[in-house]
Write a protein that holds these residues in place. Sequence first.
Motif, PDB file in Angstrom:
ATOM      1  N   GLU A  44     -13.642   7.307   1.045  1.00 47.55           N
ATOM      2  CA  GLU A  44     -12.549   7.984   1.747  1.00 47.55           C
ATOM      3  C   GLU A  44     -12.931   8.135   3.217  1.00 47.55           C
ATOM      4  OE1 GLU A  44     -11.659  11.649  -0.258  1.00 47.55           O
ATOM      5  OE2 GLU A  44     -11.054  10.626  -2.104  1.00 47.55           O
TER       6      GLU A  44
ATOM      7  N   LEU B 289      -7.939   6.883   5.192  1.00 48.54           N
ATOM      8  CA  LEU B 289      -7.802   5.742   4.279  1.00 48.54           C
ATOM      9  C   LEU B 289      -8.603   6.018   3.013  1.00 48.54           C
ATOM     10  CD1 LEU B 289      -8.236   2.644   6.652  1.00 48.54           C
ATOM     11  CD2 LEU B 289      -6.087   3.602   5.786  1.00 48.54           C
ATOM     12  N   PHE B 290      -8.066   5.594   1.874  1.00 50.01           N
ATOM     13  CA  PHE B 290      -8.704   5.839   0.580  1.00 50.01           C
ATOM     14  C   PHE B 290      -8.870   4.501  -0.137  1.00 50.01           C
ATOM     15  CE2 PHE B 290      -6.571   9.528   2.060  1.00 50.01           C
ATOM     16  CZ  PHE B 290      -7.345  10.604   1.675  1.00 50.01           C
ATOM     17  N   TYR B 291     -10.111   4.163  -0.437  1.00 49.45           N
ATOM     18  CA  TYR B 291     -10.414   2.885  -1.076  1.00 49.45           C
ATOM     19  C   TYR B 291     -10.850   3.076  -2.528  1.00 49.45           C
ATOM     20  CZ  TYR B 291     -10.154   0.085   3.172  1.00 49.45           C
ATOM     21  OH  TYR B 291      -9.708  -0.572   4.279  1.00 49.45           O
ATOM     22  N   VAL B 292     -10.389   2.170  -3.381  1.00 54.44           N
ATOM     23  CA  VAL B 292     -10.896   2.064  -4.745  1.00 54.44           C
ATOM     24  C   VAL B 292     -11.729   0.791  -4.761  1.00 54.44           C
ATOM     25  CG1 VAL B 292     -10.270   1.630  -7.134  1.00 54.44           C
ATOM     26  CG2 VAL B 292      -8.941   3.258  -5.774  1.00 54.44           C
TER      27      VAL B 292
ATOM     28  N   LYS C  47     -11.120  -2.055  -2.122  1.00 56.22           N
ATOM     29  CA  LYS C  47      -9.714  -2.329  -1.839  1.00 56.22           C
ATOM     30  C   LYS C  47      -8.965  -1.056  -1.424  1.00 56.22           C
ATOM     31  CE  LYS C  47      -9.450  -6.391  -4.804  1.00 56.22           C
ATOM     32  NZ  LYS C  47     -10.380  -7.020  -3.860  1.00 56.22           N
ATOM     33  N   LEU C  48      -8.095  -1.215  -0.434  1.00 48.64           N
ATOM     34  CA  LEU C  48      -7.336  -0.067   0.076  1.00 48.64           C
ATOM     35  C   LEU C  48      -6.305   0.386  -0.960  1.00 48.64           C
ATOM     36  CD1 LEU C  48      -6.591   1.799   2.458  1.00 48.64           C
ATOM     37  CD2 LEU C  48      -5.034   0.001   3.252  1.00 48.64           C
ATOM     38  N   GLU C  49      -6.297   1.687  -1.250  1.00 52.20           N
ATOM     39  CA  GLU C  49      -5.324   2.221  -2.210  1.00 52.20           C
ATOM     40  C   GLU C  49      -4.262   3.079  -1.517  1.00 52.20           C
ATOM     41  OE1 GLU C  49      -5.518   5.848  -4.092  1.00 52.20           O
ATOM     42  OE2 GLU C  49      -5.564   5.046  -6.144  1.00 52.20           O
ATOM     43  N   THR C  50      -4.698   3.981  -0.632  1.00 51.04           N
ATOM     44  CA  THR C  50      -3.741   4.886   0.011  1.00 51.04           C
ATOM     45  C   THR C  50      -4.061   5.033   1.492  1.00 51.04           C
ATOM     46  OG1 THR C  50      -3.500   6.131  -2.058  1.00 51.04           O
ATOM     47  CG2 THR C  50      -2.739   7.222  -0.061  1.00 51.04           C
ATOM     48  N   ASN C  51      -3.006   5.065   2.274  1.00 53.30           N
ATOM     49  CA  ASN C  51      -3.098   5.207   3.732  1.00 53.30           C
ATOM     50  C   ASN C  51      -2.390   6.504   4.089  1.00 53.30           C
ATOM     51  OD1 ASN C  51      -2.777   4.679   6.583  1.00 53.30           O
ATOM     52  ND2 ASN C  51      -0.772   3.791   6.126  1.00 53.30           N
ATOM     53  N   ARG C  52      -3.041   7.358   4.900  1.00 54.05           N
ATOM     54  CA  ARG C  52      -2.418   8.649   5.229  1.00 54.05           C
ATOM     55  C   ARG C  52      -2.533   8.964   6.714  1.00 54.05           C
ATOM     56  NH1 ARG C  52      -1.280  12.782   2.327  1.00 54.05           N
ATOM     57  NH2 ARG C  52      -2.317  14.147   3.791  1.00 54.05           N
TER      58      ARG C  52
ATOM     59  N   PHE D  36     -11.872   9.658   7.041  1.00 54.81           N
ATOM     60  CA  PHE D  36     -11.053  10.632   7.769  1.00 54.81           C
ATOM     61  C   PHE D  36     -11.482  10.618   9.243  1.00 54.81           C
ATOM     62  CE2 PHE D  36     -11.869  12.104   3.482  1.00 54.81           C
ATOM     63  CZ  PHE D  36     -10.645  12.547   3.013  1.00 54.81           C
TER      64      PHE D  36
ATOM     65  N   ALA E 289     -15.871   4.293  -4.666  1.00 51.09           N
ATOM     66  CA  ALA E 289     -14.735   4.946  -4.016  1.00 51.09           C
ATOM     67  C   ALA E 289     -15.186   5.372  -2.628  1.00 51.09           C
ATOM     68  CB  ALA E 289     -14.287   6.158  -4.817  1.00 51.09           C
TER      69      ALA E 289
ATOM     70  N   GLU F 293     -16.542   9.830   2.869  1.00 44.48           N
ATOM     71  CA  GLU F 293     -17.111  10.193   1.562  1.00 44.48           C
ATOM     72  C   GLU F 293     -17.345   8.901   0.791  1.00 44.48           C
ATOM     73  OE1 GLU F 293     -15.794  13.560  -1.432  1.00 44.48           O
ATOM     74  OE2 GLU F 293     -14.915  11.662  -2.022  1.00 44.48           O
TER      75      GLU F 293
ATOM     76  N   VAL G 245       0.841  -1.201   0.000  1.00 48.74           N
ATOM     77  CA  VAL G 245       0.000   0.000   0.000  1.00 48.74           C
ATOM     78  C   VAL G 245       0.878   1.254   0.000  1.00 48.74           C
ATOM     79  CG1 VAL G 245      -1.691   1.297   1.388  1.00 48.74           C
ATOM     80  CG2 VAL G 245      -1.860  -1.184   1.247  1.00 48.74           C
ATOM     81  N   TYR G 246       0.443   2.309  -0.707  1.00 49.74           N
ATOM     82  CA  TYR G 246       1.109   3.604  -0.600  1.00 49.74           C
ATOM     83  C   TYR G 246       0.625   4.298   0.674  1.00 49.74           C
ATOM     84  CZ  TYR G 246       3.561   3.560  -5.004  1.00 49.74           C
ATOM     85  OH  TYR G 246       4.447   3.253  -5.987  1.00 49.74           O
ATOM     86  N   SER G 247       1.588   4.790   1.444  1.00 49.59           N
ATOM     87  CA  SER G 247       1.257   5.540   2.658  1.00 49.59           C
ATOM     88  C   SER G 247       1.855   6.933   2.563  1.00 49.59           C
ATOM     89  CB  SER G 247       1.830   4.842   3.893  1.00 49.59           C
ATOM     90  OG  SER G 247       1.162   3.621   4.116  1.00 49.59           O
ATOM     91  N   GLU G 248       1.212   7.874   3.246  1.00 50.24           N
ATOM     92  CA  GLU G 248       1.728   9.244   3.278  1.00 50.24           C
ATOM     93  C   GLU G 248       1.659   9.772   4.702  1.00 50.24           C
ATOM     94  OE1 GLU G 248       0.611  10.818  -1.203  1.00 50.24           O
ATOM     95  OE2 GLU G 248      -0.562  11.556   0.488  1.00 50.24           O
TER      96      GLU G 248
ATOM     97  N   MET H 126      -0.341  -2.867  -6.553  1.00 52.06           N
ATOM     98  CA  MET H 126       0.471  -1.800  -7.144  1.00 52.06           C
ATOM     99  C   MET H 126       1.946  -2.141  -7.060  1.00 52.06           C
ATOM    100  SD  MET H 126      -1.352   1.795  -6.411  1.00 52.06           S
ATOM    101  CE  MET H 126      -1.831   1.579  -4.729  1.00 52.06           C
TER     102      MET H 126
ATOM    103  N   ASP I 207      -7.140  -6.639   1.990  1.00 54.37           N
ATOM    104  CA  ASP I 207      -7.595  -6.369   0.624  1.00 54.37           C
ATOM    105  C   ASP I 207      -7.046  -5.023   0.177  1.00 54.37           C
ATOM    106  OD1 ASP I 207      -9.210  -8.648   0.238  1.00 54.37           O
ATOM    107  OD2 ASP I 207     -10.696  -7.757   1.580  1.00 54.37           O
ATOM    108  N   HIS I 208      -6.065  -5.060  -0.711  1.00 52.00           N
ATOM    109  CA  HIS I 208      -5.507  -3.793  -1.190  1.00 52.00           C
ATOM    110  C   HIS I 208      -5.359  -3.813  -2.706  1.00 52.00           C
ATOM    111  CE1 HIS I 208      -1.460  -5.475  -1.893  1.00 52.00           C
ATOM    112  NE2 HIS I 208      -1.707  -6.197  -0.820  1.00 52.00           N
ATOM    113  N   VAL I 209      -5.303  -2.646  -3.273  1.00 54.06           N
ATOM    114  CA  VAL I 209      -5.108  -2.532  -4.718  1.00 54.06           C
ATOM    115  C   VAL I 209      -3.696  -3.018  -5.039  1.00 54.06           C
ATOM    116  CG1 VAL I 209      -4.924  -0.872  -6.611  1.00 54.06           C
ATOM    117  CG2 VAL I 209      -6.669  -0.544  -4.851  1.00 54.06           C
TER     118      VAL I 209
END
Lengths: 467, 428
Positions: free
Chosen positions: B143, B30-33, B36-41, B145, B141, B171, A67-70, A105, A101-103
């Motif tokens: 999101e 967390l941002f899901y597509v 499935k999880l795409e981005t974690n912030r 927060f 999608a 969202e 997973v991409y993290s920021e 990449m 479950d992750h995309v």
Amino acid sequence: MYSGFLRSRHDLCKELVKRLSPDYKFVSVLGKHITGQYVSVTTATTAVVDTPEQQCGFVVKLFDGKVYSEYSFTDITKGTLNKLEKAIREETKLSEALTKDHVKMKAMPDEPMKRDFARPISGKRYSIPEIVEKLTALRDETKAVSEKIVQAGMTFEMYDVSALFISKNRELTQEYGWCSVRGYAYSRDGGKTQFAMDVAPGNNEEEVFAVMATKTRPLGELAVELLSAEMIKPGVYDIITDPSITGLIAHEAFGHGVEMDMFVKHRAKARKYIGKPVASPLVNMHDGAAATMSCVGYFFDDDGVLAHDTLIIKDGILQTGISDAVSAMQLGTEPTGNGRRQDPSRKAYTRMTNTFFSAGSDNVEDMIKSVKHGYMLFETDNGMEDPKNWNIQCVAQYGREIKNGKFTGKIVAPVVMSGYVPDLLQSISMVSDEWKVIGSGHCGKGYKEWVPVSDGGPYLKARCKLG
Amino acid sequence: MMDKFIKALKRNAQVSAWSVTEVTKKSRELFYVLDKLETNRATDTTDYNVTIYVDKNKKRGIANFAVYDYMSDKELDEKIAEKVYAASFAMNKFFEIPGKDDRKLKARKTNLKDRPFAEIMEDLVKAVFAANVHKNGYLSATEFFITEWNERIVNSNGVDLSSKKYGAQVEIIPSWEKNGEEVEVYHMLNLGSFNAEEVTAEVDEQLMEAKARFDAVSVPKNKKLKVIIQDGEVGELLDYFVSELSYRKAYMKINKFKPGDHVQGKKVTGDLLNIKLSPFYEGAYNSRAFDSDGVVLDETEIIKDGVAVNRHGSYRFGYYLKEKAPTGVLPVTVVKEGKKTFKEMQKEPYVRCVKFSGLQVDASSGYFGGEVRLGFYFDGKKEVPVTGFSVSGDMNKSASSLVFSKETVTKPSYHGPKYVEIKDMTVM
């Protein structure tokens, strides 16, 4: 001038990337520092504040193979580097349940590049007293147009954007500037109040003040004329759009629909229309930070991808979309330099930059003459996209009625355009040789994530539902 | 850090008054597509903002600017001197800034502070996707927060107010697909507290709205019909009245209404409007105890039985209008419910607008309306979902006949009738 603050943090960002790189497949740091002034002079108040674009901060991006993290933070210093590194590692940890479950990449390409870009605001820079004096004069000229103008105001905004992007193999910095003068007037007659506005954007302070000086009288006259505006009789009409409304259509009707993070999420109908006709053969459409000079004239985006000029529609056929780096990776396409954040504390999404239709060959006078009954629409108020279902809502500040090829003198306000995007774009029957991009607006993604954008193009003749 | 900035402001003798705000924000996102999880912030940021006031010849100049942790005393002194100079060219009619207010501040009740965000996030994700069980419906999608904000405002007149606030937002883009055709709707969940069952139910309701949009047909066009507007859009519609009673508009002389005016006209055939502005309403996400000037907020009645009774707004413009106690900027509009039930509203043909792309309300012309992405049309016999149409009306004509429902709803900045019915709107 490039930010001294970012310059002083450059080596610390490199050190942070170096420390994190052994444990992650990709690491980058984006730093942004925007400074500038916003000066406002109205009939009732004066203010000097920081530009609303003002921001200062960093975001580190990591890829652990899943997973991409920021992690977004405010500052990095020698004294806090260890603590920051620890916080990044700990705060971006995810439980097994969340990463199950992750995309799928992979690590972003990280081709070596070291570049420093610069395009500061050109020409003379005015001092605060000079700006206040100039705005006051412009305000007074606007107010003097009529006693019916109860409030007139002028604002000046300038900002310098500095950014750095550092990864294992890339080291990029950029600085660019932008400025604008905005004018507005409130008119009043009896209980009725109306509002008109105009803007002169550019990257030269002398020029934007000179351009606004030519707009004060028309602005005041429009505010007064709008007092006689009626509400339009709802219906389907022939329309001619000025470059501002053309830009609004390019942006709302189609631009949002080709943001390729929407392709990834199955949210854009355009995904199924690549290579297919979506508009009249007269239509050509572009987007890109490198496509024209505007408030979005960056050299690299917030993913560290260099700016592009993307041809989206060619002769009515959809060619491609625009994308940020993470979406492009999921789609197996090349990123187009459209990865943008509202500020470093927010996520990057695919965002438009300068979005416009190309010029055609028709004369505006001929376009007006060709309308039996319709409206010429002026000045963007707002708009809302619907990329999956291709419905649109675009609001023009006002419209002028045309009957038998001539303006009747009737003015209507506001005018809400709505309908089905392909119907609107297919209905474009004339495209003017006059062309303009209005380089100073803002756009949200859905209902949040505001970034500066520009849009525009030629005058268009089309057919649309107005209400 | 606040002390460092305050000391610097006190060092400059030309600064007549000042205020400093500090906002610290910590979040997990967390941002899901699809599912499935795409981005974690994660974020941990602090912003400081300073306003200085410079008095000259009974006038007051203002400059506002950001300051940063990294600034040395020398840099701060230079920045303040630069802004004092700027403020001396931004002179305004004198106004006072708010003073000390020792009242105990209300805090929003929340369970988001009871556990680590990482733990709550897991449960929030589960609760949202628990509704994702339909064969043809899905979330394209999502999101998430969860945020903690700490805000402090200090000024030279004795204000020193702090608040800690927690919130979660999700969202979602509920979508419906069948035979290659797809539609979607948009929704934001705003949660002051977390309740898994309520979250799942709200997501499920939105998936059902996506299904309704998929099943939607065209509405009879170019007709004058009774239109029912619902939920948060009722608040947006009534902002037509609220915004025209602001101090700022009155001071600028661009206000439509003033206290004493019958805002709906004198012959009201519908319900009389009763509107209060409030700092807090249970469940209203945007509730807050004090505004950005440091005014501790109190409930204020602005319209009573259709008559404007008070103005409202920022301390500065209230001071200009010689208000004894300017209200400050109040975040929640509270409207008295009507007597008619939703069931009674449904007895004659109507179009009920559920999802606007963006309701437009233009106080200048009276225009209100916009494109509707999901509605329900009742022809007198049955209600069917409809889409792809616009409605438009004129508030100058409709204000006197608005009818509000007995049922109420609470949204981030609104509590009041869930439905309002408006006769003779153009549907096209």
